[in-house]
Design an enzyme around this catalytic site. Structure first.
Site, PDB file in Angstrom:
ATOM      1  N   HIS A 192       0.849  -1.198   0.000  1.00  0.00           N
ATOM      2  CA  HIS A 192       0.000   0.000   0.000  1.00  0.00           C
ATOM      3  C   HIS A 192       0.877   1.237   0.000  1.00  0.00           C
ATOM      4  CE1 HIS A 192       0.928  -0.432   4.262  1.00  0.00           C
ATOM      5  NE2 HIS A 192       0.501   0.802   4.479  1.00  0.00           N
ATOM      6  N   HIS A 235       1.804   3.878   1.776  1.00  0.00           N
ATOM      7  CA  HIS A 235       2.272   4.656   2.923  1.00  0.00           C
ATOM      8  C   HIS A 235       3.784   4.741   2.816  1.00  0.00           C
ATOM      9  CE1 HIS A 235      -1.284   4.469   5.997  1.00  0.00           C
ATOM     10  NE2 HIS A 235      -1.234   5.633   5.353  1.00  0.00           N
ATOM     11  N   ASP A 241       6.295   4.541   4.714  1.00  0.00           N
ATOM     12  CA  ASP A 241       7.191   3.555   5.345  1.00  0.00           C
ATOM     13  C   ASP A 241       7.180   2.217   4.604  1.00  0.00           C
ATOM     14  OD1 ASP A 241       4.505   3.466   6.386  1.00  0.00           O
ATOM     15  OD2 ASP A 241       5.185   2.054   7.912  1.00  0.00           O
ATOM     16  N   HIS A 242       6.406   2.125   3.537  1.00  0.00           N
ATOM     17  CA  HIS A 242       6.377   0.899   2.728  1.00  0.00           C
ATOM     18  C   HIS A 242       6.931   1.096   1.318  1.00  0.00           C
ATOM     19  CE1 HIS A 242       3.831  -1.514   5.548  1.00  0.00           C
ATOM     20  NE2 HIS A 242       3.651  -0.298   6.014  1.00  0.00           N
ATOM     21  N   HIS A 302      -7.126  -1.335   5.501  1.00  0.00           N
ATOM     22  CA  HIS A 302      -6.232  -0.312   6.057  1.00  0.00           C
ATOM     23  C   HIS A 302      -6.794   1.058   5.684  1.00  0.00           C
ATOM     24  CE1 HIS A 302      -2.563   1.032   7.841  1.00  0.00           C
ATOM     25  NE2 HIS A 302      -1.972   1.444   6.738  1.00  0.00           N
ATOM     26  N   ASP A 353      -0.153  -3.580   6.120  1.00  0.00           N
ATOM     27  CA  ASP A 353      -0.824  -2.973   7.273  1.00  0.00           C
ATOM     28  C   ASP A 353      -2.322  -3.200   7.131  1.00  0.00           C
ATOM     29  OD1 ASP A 353       1.676  -2.071   7.833  1.00  0.00           O
ATOM     30  OD2 ASP A 353       1.198   0.064   7.642  1.00  0.00           O
ATOM     31  N   HIS A 374       6.275  -4.732  12.062  1.00  0.00           N
ATOM     32  CA  HIS A 374       5.637  -3.407  12.029  1.00  0.00           C
ATOM     33  C   HIS A 374       5.066  -3.138  13.423  1.00  0.00           C
ATOM     34  CE1 HIS A 374       2.777  -0.225  10.791  1.00  0.00           C
ATOM     35  NE2 HIS A 374       3.551  -0.060   9.744  1.00  0.00           N
TER      36      HIS A 374
HETATM   37 ZN   LIG Z   1       0.196   1.773   6.429  1.00  0.00          ZN
END
Ligand SMILES: [Zn+2]
Length: 275
Positions: free
Chosen positions: A61, A63, A65-66, A154, A177, A234
């Site tokens: 997804h 975000h 941090d991914h 999410h 997530d 995570h």
């Molecule tokens: Zn996320």
């Protein structure tokens, strides 16, 4: 042997010991990567992974941090001599658009004098997109890898997906997530290892558990599905002591889950055995 290497086990929270999300699945020298957050390229090098041997990056997804290390990974892999574009697999939506365009801001001259003898003139990314569904569907296969995806919860991030990666008779599911949901349950049924995000329900705002999973809810799912092997990653808040880790374990085990349970650390190597 199929192995997992946890390259990044953190969250967006600044943490010198945990990079953004990144989970490598390896067999022989070949590997695929799920997500590519802060510092994952450097972790891959620390783990001894050969960057040109990376077959695909699967994005869960959009975000930061991914996905934020994706351009760095593509460029470093190219500098390492990869002769072909980096393959990215992503659901239609913002993460696919980001992967398609993240190298565009680098003009050709940005790579002047970095071109290796076997590599093309500049790094490139090929994006394989798919339309995600709530039921698991095969979204990519190549060279003995079989990858399925399903929509997860999410919200409001759409599309967010989890992945099941199968190779050499082994399987691993990476949640991305999400709150525990039907999509993850469908992917995780019968898997050898489930890698799932986990938050401590006693320390995070209750609202955040509408779109993320508590350690307890992951334990409940593992118990319901009779899984044998679960890795929590995570982690929020990130554990920094044995007691902190035990608190995650205790919450997950409150469901009655008695299989293997591991609290992830960056650069942890994990052999996948039959579940
Ligand atoms: Zn996320």
């Amino acid at each position: 042997m199929v192995q997992l290497i946890l390259l990044g086990t953190g969250t967006p929270m600044p943490d010198p010991t945990r990079c953004g999300s990144g989970t490598a699945v390896t067999r022989g020298g070949a590997w695929v990567l799920v997500d590519c957050g802060r510092g994952v390229t450097q972790r891959a090098l620390q783990a001894g992974l050969d960057l040109p041997s990376l077959h695909a990056v699967l994005i869960t997804h959009h975000h930061s941090d991914h996905v934020s290390d994706l351009a760095t990974l593509a460029i470093t892999r190219w500098v390492a001599g990869a002769p072909n574009p980096l393959t990215v697999v992503a659901a239609n939506g913002p993460s696919a658009r980001y992967a398609t365009s993240c190298l565009d801001s680098f003009e050709d001259q940005a790579f002047h004098a970095q071109v290796g003898p076997s590599s093309p003139k500049r790094p490139a990314i090929t994006v394989n997109t798919f339309r995600a569904d709530s039921s698991p569907e095969v979204v990519w296969h190549d060279a003995g890898w079989l990858v399925s995806a399903a929509l997860v919860d999410h919200h409001p991030i759409e599309a967010a997906v989890g992945y099941r990666i199968e190779a050499d008779g082994r399987s691993v599911v990476v949640s991305g997530d999400t709150a525990v949901c039907d999509g993850i349950a469908g992917l995780a049924a019968g898997t050898d290892v489930l890698v799932h995000e986990a938050l401590r329900s006693d320390l995070v705002p209750a609202r955040s558990l509408e779109w993320n999973a508590s350690a307890g809810s992951v334990g409940e799912l593992a118990h319901e599905l009779s899984l044998n092997d679960v890795i929590l990653t995570h982690l929020l808040p990130a554990p920094h002591s044995v007691a902190d880790e035990q608190a995650f374990v205790d919450e997950a085990r409150a469901s009655g889950y008695r299989g293997r349970l591991v609290i992830a650390h960056d650069l942890m190597v994990y052999g996948i055995t039959r579940g």
